[in-house]
Motif scaffolding. Structure first.
Motif, mmCIF file in Angstrom:
data_model
loop_
_atom_site.group_PDB
_atom_site.id
_atom_site.type_symbol
_atom_site.label_atom_id
_atom_site.label_comp_id
_atom_site.label_asym_id
_atom_site.label_seq_id
_atom_site.Cartn_x
_atom_site.Cartn_y
_atom_site.Cartn_z
ATOM 1 N N UNK A 186 -12.082 25.088 4.410
ATOM 2 C CA UNK A 186 -10.966 24.809 4.891
ATOM 3 C C UNK A 186 -10.412 25.827 5.474
ATOM 4 N N UNK A 187 -10.164 26.750 4.742
ATOM 5 C CA UNK A 187 -9.292 28.208 5.112
ATOM 6 C C UNK A 187 -9.683 29.345 4.304
ATOM 7 N N UNK A 188 -9.090 30.333 4.214
ATOM 8 C CA UNK A 188 -9.475 31.591 3.451
ATOM 9 C C UNK A 188 -9.412 30.855 1.773
ATOM 10 N N UNK A 199 -8.773 11.913 5.478
ATOM 11 C CA UNK A 199 -8.498 12.057 7.067
ATOM 12 C C UNK A 199 -8.009 13.375 7.311
ATOM 13 N N UNK A 200 -7.824 13.585 8.704
ATOM 14 C CA UNK A 200 -7.364 14.877 9.164
ATOM 15 C C UNK A 200 -6.414 14.683 10.250
ATOM 16 N N UNK A 201 -5.088 15.176 10.057
ATOM 17 C CA UNK A 201 -4.117 15.026 11.065
ATOM 18 C C UNK A 201 -3.435 16.122 11.602
ATOM 19 N N UNK A 202 -3.159 16.143 12.582
ATOM 20 C CA UNK A 202 -2.380 17.663 13.009
ATOM 21 C C UNK A 202 -0.902 17.739 12.498
ATOM 22 N N UNK A 203 -0.727 18.959 12.120
ATOM 23 C CA UNK A 203 0.591 19.355 11.448
ATOM 24 C C UNK A 203 1.376 20.501 12.303
ATOM 25 N N UNK A 204 2.404 20.309 12.793
ATOM 26 C CA UNK A 204 3.176 20.950 13.712
ATOM 27 C C UNK A 204 3.376 22.520 12.873
ATOM 28 N N UNK A 208 -3.829 21.633 11.127
ATOM 29 C CA UNK A 208 -4.080 20.429 10.769
ATOM 30 C C UNK A 208 -4.033 20.160 9.199
ATOM 31 N N UNK A 209 -3.924 19.225 8.619
ATOM 32 C CA UNK A 209 -3.869 18.741 7.373
ATOM 33 C C UNK A 209 -4.798 17.737 7.072
ATOM 34 N N UNK A 210 -5.806 18.141 5.999
ATOM 35 C CA UNK A 210 -6.691 17.196 5.394
ATOM 36 C C UNK A 210 -6.223 16.661 4.131
ATOM 37 N N UNK A 211 -6.391 15.250 4.136
ATOM 38 C CA UNK A 211 -5.810 14.280 3.075
ATOM 39 C C UNK A 211 -7.068 14.011 2.345
ATOM 40 N N UNK A 223 -9.101 26.123 14.326
ATOM 41 C CA UNK A 223 -10.541 26.346 14.343
ATOM 42 C C UNK A 223 -11.323 25.645 13.637
ATOM 43 N N UNK A 224 -11.030 25.651 12.343
ATOM 44 C CA UNK A 224 -11.684 24.989 11.430
ATOM 45 C C UNK A 224 -11.544 23.477 11.390
ATOM 46 N N UNK A 225 -10.366 22.903 11.826
ATOM 47 C CA UNK A 225 -10.356 21.603 12.000
ATOM 48 C C UNK A 225 -11.163 21.049 12.813
#
Length: 236
Positions: A186-188, A199-204, A208-211, A223-225
């Protein structure tokens, strides 16, 4: 034919494992050792494909022996649920057998042994077991029970339904052993199990945020989202 070496300080344990292995015509026991030092010498003489290693032995531990054999052979650890921190992803562990070893579990472990000689970094099966410690309790947790791995210094936190545990391994090493069909970077700092993402939602400002199914939230780069959404069938 799998050439196997047994390293265990308990004579009866070696004898019982040898008896159980007699039922497997594709396994040849090429040597036995009563401690890690003898195990190293026997390994050099026999060049086995697989080594059964008792974790707790006097003198050099089974983990220290496995570290010296890293990348040169496949390993099945034998354990009585001792509280050792195991680099499960770096030591090329095929599986963990809990003493006393039973025939059915031994057979399943042998099915995991790659037919070729070790030396590469094969992907781990989805039901591969990790020996983890939760407080004072140790237990074997299968990869399909792990929600995520998170980098914590030179360790990794492992999040499971049983709680959080730690293993001595880098996230890069873990990623090399996991099947991409089931896990995602998901990230480093975090690797997610795909089936654990709800779920995957945009986050300002952060992408993005994966729940996850346990309610926890993990940042995912933009990019990963997009790649994650594609992998999960969430195409726009």
């Amino acid at each position: 034919m799998i050439r196997a070496l047994i390293v265990d300080d308990e004579r009866m344990a070696r004898a019982e494992l040898r008896r159980l292995l007699q039922a497997h015509a594709d396994v040849e026991i090429v040597g036995e050792a009563a401690n890690a030092e003898e195990g190293l010498k026997c390994f050099a003489q026999t060049e086995p494909d697989l080594v059964f290693i008792d974790i707790q032995m006097p003198g050099m531990s089974g983990l220290a022996l496995a570290a010296q054999l890293e990348g040169r052979v496949q390993i099945i650890f034998c354990t009585a649920y001792d509280s050792y921190a195991i680099d499960a992803f770096g030591l090329n562990a095929v599986d963990y057998l809990v003493k006393p070893v039973v025939a059915e579990r031994l057979a399943r472990s042998l099915e995991r042994v790659a037919p070729k000689r070790a030396g590469d970094t094969p992907r781990l099966p989805y039901d591969h077991g990790l020996l983890l410690k939760f407080g004072e309790v140790s237990r074997i947790v299968r990869l399909h029970e792990v929600d995520r791995f998170e980098s914590v210094g030179n360790h990794a936190a492992v999040y499971t339904p049983h709680g959080k545990a730690y293993i001595l391994s880098s996230l890069t090493r873990i990623e090399q052993r996991l099947e991409p069909a089931y896990f995602f970077r998901a990230n480093r700092s975090v690797i997610l199990r795909l089936d654990a993402v709800r779920s995957i939602e945009p986050d300002v400002g952060t992408g993005f945020i994966a729940t996850l199914v346990d309610g926890s939230k993990v940042e995912v780069s933009r990019r990963q989202a997009q790649l994650l959404r594609s992998r999960m069938g969430c195409l726009d």
